[in-house]
Design an enzyme around this catalytic site. Sequence first.
Site, PDB file in Angstrom:
ATOM      1  N   TYR A   1       0.867  -1.192   0.000  1.00  0.00           N
ATOM      2  CA  TYR A   1       0.000   0.000   0.000  1.00  0.00           C
ATOM      3  C   TYR A   1       0.893   1.228   0.000  1.00  0.00           C
ATOM      4  CZ  TYR A   1      -3.323   3.465   1.914  1.00  0.00           C
ATOM      5  OH  TYR A   1      -4.100   4.574   2.127  1.00  0.00           O
TER       6      TYR A   1
ATOM      7  N   ASP B   1       9.296   2.352  -1.035  1.00  0.00           N
ATOM      8  CA  ASP B   1       8.345   3.060  -0.175  1.00  0.00           C
ATOM      9  C   ASP B   1       8.689   2.713   1.281  1.00  0.00           C
ATOM     10  OD1 ASP B   1       4.705   3.357   0.082  1.00  0.00           O
ATOM     11  OD2 ASP B   1       6.331   3.909   1.444  1.00  0.00           O
TER      12      ASP B   1
ATOM     13  N   LYS C   1       5.481   9.175   8.242  1.00  0.00           N
ATOM     14  CA  LYS C   1       5.319   8.657   9.617  1.00  0.00           C
ATOM     15  C   LYS C   1       6.400   9.178  10.566  1.00  0.00           C
ATOM     16  CE  LYS C   1       2.828   4.614   7.883  1.00  0.00           C
ATOM     17  NZ  LYS C   1       1.443   4.708   8.376  1.00  0.00           N
TER      18      LYS C   1
HETATM   19  P1  KE4 Z   1      -0.176   8.450   4.569  1.00  0.00           P
HETATM   20  O1  KE4 Z   1      -0.743   9.172   3.349  1.00  0.00           O
HETATM   21  O2  KE4 Z   1      -1.240   7.700   5.331  1.00  0.00           O
HETATM   22  O3  KE4 Z   1       0.676   9.330   5.451  1.00  0.00           O
HETATM   23  O4  KE4 Z   1       0.844   7.340   4.028  1.00  0.00           O
HETATM   24  C1  KE4 Z   1       0.390   6.390   3.103  1.00  0.00           C
HETATM   25  C2  KE4 Z   1       1.308   5.189   3.167  1.00  0.00           C
HETATM   26  C3  KE4 Z   1       2.278   5.035   2.193  1.00  0.00           C
HETATM   27  N1  KE4 Z   1       3.129   3.982   2.216  1.00  0.00           N
HETATM   28  C4  KE4 Z   1       3.053   3.044   3.193  1.00  0.00           C
HETATM   29  C5  KE4 Z   1       4.003   1.889   3.179  1.00  0.00           C
HETATM   30  C6  KE4 Z   1       2.071   3.158   4.211  1.00  0.00           C
HETATM   31  O5  KE4 Z   1       2.002   2.207   5.178  1.00  0.00           O
HETATM   32  C7  KE4 Z   1       1.177   4.244   4.205  1.00  0.00           C
HETATM   33  C8  KE4 Z   1       0.083   4.404   5.237  1.00  0.00           C
HETATM   34  N2  KE4 Z   1      -0.066   3.319   6.149  1.00  0.00           N
HETATM   35  C9  KE4 Z   1      -1.405   3.153   6.700  1.00  0.00           C
HETATM   36  C10 KE4 Z   1      -1.424   1.948   7.636  1.00  0.00           C
HETATM   37  N3  KE4 Z   1      -0.991   0.751   7.059  1.00  0.00           N
HETATM   38  C11 KE4 Z   1      -1.879   4.389   7.399  1.00  0.00           C
HETATM   39  C12 KE4 Z   1      -3.123   4.195   8.242  1.00  0.00           C
HETATM   40  C13 KE4 Z   1      -4.312   4.816   7.612  1.00  0.00           C
HETATM   41  O6  KE4 Z   1      -4.466   4.749   6.380  1.00  0.00           O
HETATM   42  O7  KE4 Z   1      -5.112   5.392   8.395  1.00  0.00           O
END
Ligand code: KE4
Length: 424
Positions: A144, A239, A267
């Site tokens: 993701y 990523d 993060k």
């Molecule tokens: P954000 O746009 O949520 O800051 O990051 C997206 C993203 C990109 N790449 C990786 C590997 C990620 O894990 C994420 C976001 N992770 C999720 C949880 N697996 C965030 C939680 C959520 O969507 O509320």
Amino acid sequence: MQRIRSEQAFRRAQSLIPGGVNSPARAFGAVGGLPLFMARGEGPFLYDIDGHRYLDYIGSWGPMILGHCHPTVMAAVIEAIHQGSSFGAPTERESEMAELVIEAIASVEMVRMVSSGTEAAMSAIRLARGYTGRDLIIKFAGCYHGHVDSLLVQAGSSATTLGVPNSPGVPKGCTQDTLSLPYNDTQALADAFKTCGDQIAGVMLEPVAGNMGLVTPSAEFLSELRRLTHQYGALLVYDEVMTGFRLAYGGAQQLLGQTPDVTVLGKIIGGGFPVGAYGGRADVMKKIMPAGPVFQAGTLSGNPVAMAAGIATLKELKRTNPYPELERLGRFIVEGLRKAAPGLTVNQVGSMWTLFFTTEPVTNYDTAKKSDAKKFGRFFWAMMDRGVYLPCSQFEAAFNSVLHTEERLAETVRAAADAIASLS
Ligand code: KE4
């Protein structure tokens, strides 16, 4: 355990916010029941608005590696906010953050700040296409990268949990240039490059995957990724939004001995504030406007208060180097869970781990999906009732903070043994 105030708060939120939450992962759709509303965090603990305390294994989905309300991070934020919250002009904190990232991650020679991991991933894709003049992007099922239109194909995380392999509202034009391959499948990768290698702009992956639960790459997969992208002139994009500064100060790539062309971050580098970043080879990054022609912009990019939180967090990680202890304690809890749940698969790297309700090895999205997600849901609530707040989906990774001591991890293992016994 009564959670009346959370129930009331959720009912109120549902009339105001789609699904009552500002991100689907929080809605507990994967585990059933109603989401908890949090009042505050302190160290390794979260406190819900009904006054219950939980040992927090989500850590805001990764950022809170130092735990909640870390004094040094708080002091830095308070100092910064007294100088103003946002200027829309460059500040030296952004250069200080850039220097820390470039010093930490060998493959990053230049870096651009944005406001989320999604924004960073989306910009990295545009950069790969702008740099190569090609359109095709390869991603991997179960990985993701945020809600990037062109990557919402077999996304991991909440998209997987919601069983929506790709989202309504994404025109086929956005995904027609996206190839989604099985993670760890070197043959599929080789076939894709053989078929259309000269059209591939970039390959994006989680170098250690957290969004299908914790899944590790094979050494062969990683070396083939680097060999084929080099051979065909495609960019290799790691990523590391989740793994950056989580698995090592230099990210998963340092641990794995790999050198991507572009790295996506988020993060932890925000220390709990909205920060994303993408960086890499200088010749590639110089394509980004205003140095180059590839457009990307953001009102709050490099926000000074968020930079202060991120800088304080990275400096604390650099000063204390918690990674060997995080690895030791990651192994500690996993060994305990394997005893508490005989036969079930537990994957772990450093402070990230996942207990899968399957007895088979979990090496990609298809094997992850063989897990009994319903049984995980019952386990989730059994642990919640024992004061342990796990990620609310079988397809997520748990995160230990530096404050998850051996004693607290042992408590979690005892709670897990009790919870699993209660399921049968
Ligand atoms: P954000 O746009 O949520 O800051 O990051 C997206 C993203 C990109 N790449 C990786 C590997 C990620 O894990 C994420 C976001 N992770 C999720 C949880 N697996 C965030 C939680 C959520 O969507 O509320």
